[in-house]
Write a protein that holds these residues in place. Structure first.
Motif, PDB file in Angstrom:
ATOM      1  N   ASP A   1       0.815  -1.228   0.000  1.00  0.00           N
ATOM      2  CA  ASP A   1       0.000   0.000   0.000  1.00  0.00           C
ATOM      3  C   ASP A   1       0.845   1.273   0.000  1.00  0.00           C
ATOM      4  OD1 ASP A   1       0.921   0.097   2.612  1.00  0.00           O
ATOM      5  OD2 ASP A   1      -1.027  -0.330   3.536  1.00  0.00           O
ATOM      6  N   GLY A   2       2.105   1.163   0.406  1.00  0.00           N
ATOM      7  CA  GLY A   2       2.963   2.346   0.407  1.00  0.00           C
ATOM      8  C   GLY A   2       2.749   3.273   1.583  1.00  0.00           C
ATOM      9  N   THR A   3       1.858   2.928   2.499  1.00  0.00           N
ATOM     10  CA  THR A   3       1.526   3.866   3.577  1.00  0.00           C
ATOM     11  C   THR A   3       1.656   3.295   4.987  1.00  0.00           C
ATOM     12  OG1 THR A   3      -0.800   3.221   3.386  1.00  0.00           O
ATOM     13  CG2 THR A   3      -0.105   5.184   2.149  1.00  0.00           C
ATOM     14  N   CYS A   4       1.696   1.989   5.129  1.00  0.00           N
ATOM     15  CA  CYS A   4       1.690   1.407   6.474  1.00  0.00           C
ATOM     16  C   CYS A   4       3.069   1.557   7.132  1.00  0.00           C
ATOM     17  CB  CYS A   4       1.276  -0.063   6.426  1.00  0.00           C
ATOM     18  SG  CYS A   4       2.587  -1.165   5.846  1.00  0.00           S
TER      19      CYS A   4
ATOM     20  N   CYS B   1       5.812  -0.233   5.058  1.00  0.00           N
ATOM     21  CA  CYS B   1       6.095   0.404   3.770  1.00  0.00           C
ATOM     22  C   CYS B   1       6.905   1.678   3.991  1.00  0.00           C
ATOM     23  CB  CYS B   1       4.796   0.735   3.043  1.00  0.00           C
ATOM     24  SG  CYS B   1       4.031  -0.717   2.299  1.00  0.00           S
TER      25      CYS B   1
ATOM     26  N   CYS C   1       4.300  -5.448   4.101  1.00  0.00           N
ATOM     27  CA  CYS C   1       3.150  -4.527   4.128  1.00  0.00           C
ATOM     28  C   CYS C   1       1.951  -5.168   4.842  1.00  0.00           C
ATOM     29  CB  CYS C   1       2.746  -4.153   2.698  1.00  0.00           C
ATOM     30  SG  CYS C   1       1.287  -3.089   2.650  1.00  0.00           S
ATOM     31  N   LEU C   2       1.347  -4.386   5.724  1.00  0.00           N
ATOM     32  CA  LEU C   2       0.212  -4.898   6.507  1.00  0.00           C
ATOM     33  C   LEU C   2      -0.983  -5.252   5.627  1.00  0.00           C
ATOM     34  CD1 LEU C   2       0.436  -2.447   9.545  1.00  0.00           C
ATOM     35  CD2 LEU C   2       1.079  -4.872   9.487  1.00  0.00           C
TER      36      LEU C   2
HETATM   37 ZN   LIG Z   1       2.205  -1.230   3.598  1.00  0.00          ZN
END
Ligand SMILES: [Zn+2]
Length: 346
Positions: free
Chosen positions: A89-92, A95, A103-104
């Motif tokens: 996701d690029g945000t957790c 990441c 990644c979660l």
């Molecule tokens: Zn992630």
């Protein structure tokens, strides 16, 4: 559309599958232009890894965005993109740490998701997963083939080098002459290693390692290779890049590591648990074992910059090119070691 589907060991078929469509607002649909067959695909192809009949195959996607969900911001239809083997996701938390393989909300291509060995894929978490390729690369087939290995093998070889702590002026040993091992040679040179000793089972592949910058080649005939490395390094190397994942290559990595040294390991372990890991060797050598599934996504921007600048070109790892219909033959060629790595131009 058509895609490769697993039907059992040695049995990959190209068949009609449903067209991918946007299911979640964070999805994109990518029309595949380039993909490949990975050495790790051989595990299920040979029946050495649990894989269900009907599962799609392929985890190295590159292509053109065809559609995006209404929450996708970073890519748009028409963009040329590639993606790592891991979806993220690029945000957790992980990441943001550059550990996108943890990644979660992450996942991996193929299995119950779309596989890259097909005409198109639904790309989940498009903003985190897909990386845009600059427009000027479009149509430049040579450049695209140099960029493509960033989806997996080049990033994985780089992870071995980073995990082993390779830096300017060091001596390192690369265990394995598959595509990842060869990319690890490139990565070690890129990070400034002065001496790169490549160990492998195939003379022709070792020649490729030499072209990639290996300074010493060790042809492993079953025994003696480790002693040779220990002798030429006067006691082993401080930095060892384990690029296979087999019990024998892990054993080799531990043997050729210098006391106090670090082993970067990036091949998915197969048979290591069953055959045992030389924990005593690790212990008495004060060795550090680092690595895991490469967070290829984290490395993509820097590696892409070098490929675009013309200073990095992993494309010689490909020694066979097929179209989608040729994918089953590509698997067979890799299984029989007639091909090192097969590029698929869809
Ligand atoms: Zn992630």
């Amino acid at each position: 559309m058509q895609a490769a589907v697993f039907h059992g060991p040695g049995d990959i078929r190209i068949e009609n599958v449903p067209d991918p469509r946007i299911q979640d607002p964070t999805d994109a649909v990518v029309r595949i232009t380039h993909t490949a067959i990975c050495g790790s695909d051989l595990w299920f192809y040979r029946g050495q890894q649990e894989y269900q009949e009907g599962w799609r195959t392929g985890h190295e996607p590159m292509g053109v965005v065809e559609a995006v969900g209404n929450e996708v911001r970073h890519v748009k239809p028409g963009d040329l993109v590639l993606a790592p083997f891991a979806i993220s996701d690029g945000t957790c938390e992980f990441c943001r740490k550059g550990l996108q393989t943890s990644c979660l909300h992450g996942n991996f291509w193929a299995r119950d998701l779309d596989g890259a060995q097909g005409e198109a894929v639904r790309a989940p978490l498009a903003d985190g997963t897909l990386v845009r390729i600059p427009e000027h690369a479009r149509g430049d087939e040579k450049l695209l083939e140099a960029l493509f290995p960033l989806t997996d093998v080049m990033g994985t070889g780089h992870h071995a080098a980073v995990s082993a702590g390779v830096k300017e002026g060091v001596t390192c040993v690369v265990v394995g002459d598959g595509a990842v091992g060869l990319c690890a040679v490139l990565a070690a040179k890129r990070l400034g290693a002065e001496r790169v000793i490549a160990i492998g089972h195939h003379e022709d592949r070792l020649e490729k390692a030499k072209a990639f910058g290996a300074t010493d080649l060790i042809f492993d005939r079953g025994e003696g290779a480790a002693d040779e490395v220990i002798e030429m390094t006067r006691g082993g190397a401080d930095h060892v890049l384990e690029c296979v994942g087999a019990a024998s290559s892990m054993g080799m990595a531990i043997r050729v590591a210098r006391p106090g040294g670090t082993i970067g390991y990036v091949g998915v372990p197969h048979g290591v648990v069953e055959k045992g890991l030389d924990i005593m060797g690790l212990f008495f050598g004060n060795l550090t074992l680092r690595g895991g599934p490469a967070p290829v996504r984290a490395y993509m921007p820097a590696l892409m910059e070098d490929v675009l600048a013309g200073t990095l070109d992993p494309s010689p790892v490909f020694d066979m090119t097929v179209d989608l219909a040729g994918v089953p033959d590509g698997y067979a060629a890799m299984d029989e070691r007639k091909a090192l790595k097969v590029l698929v131009r869809v």
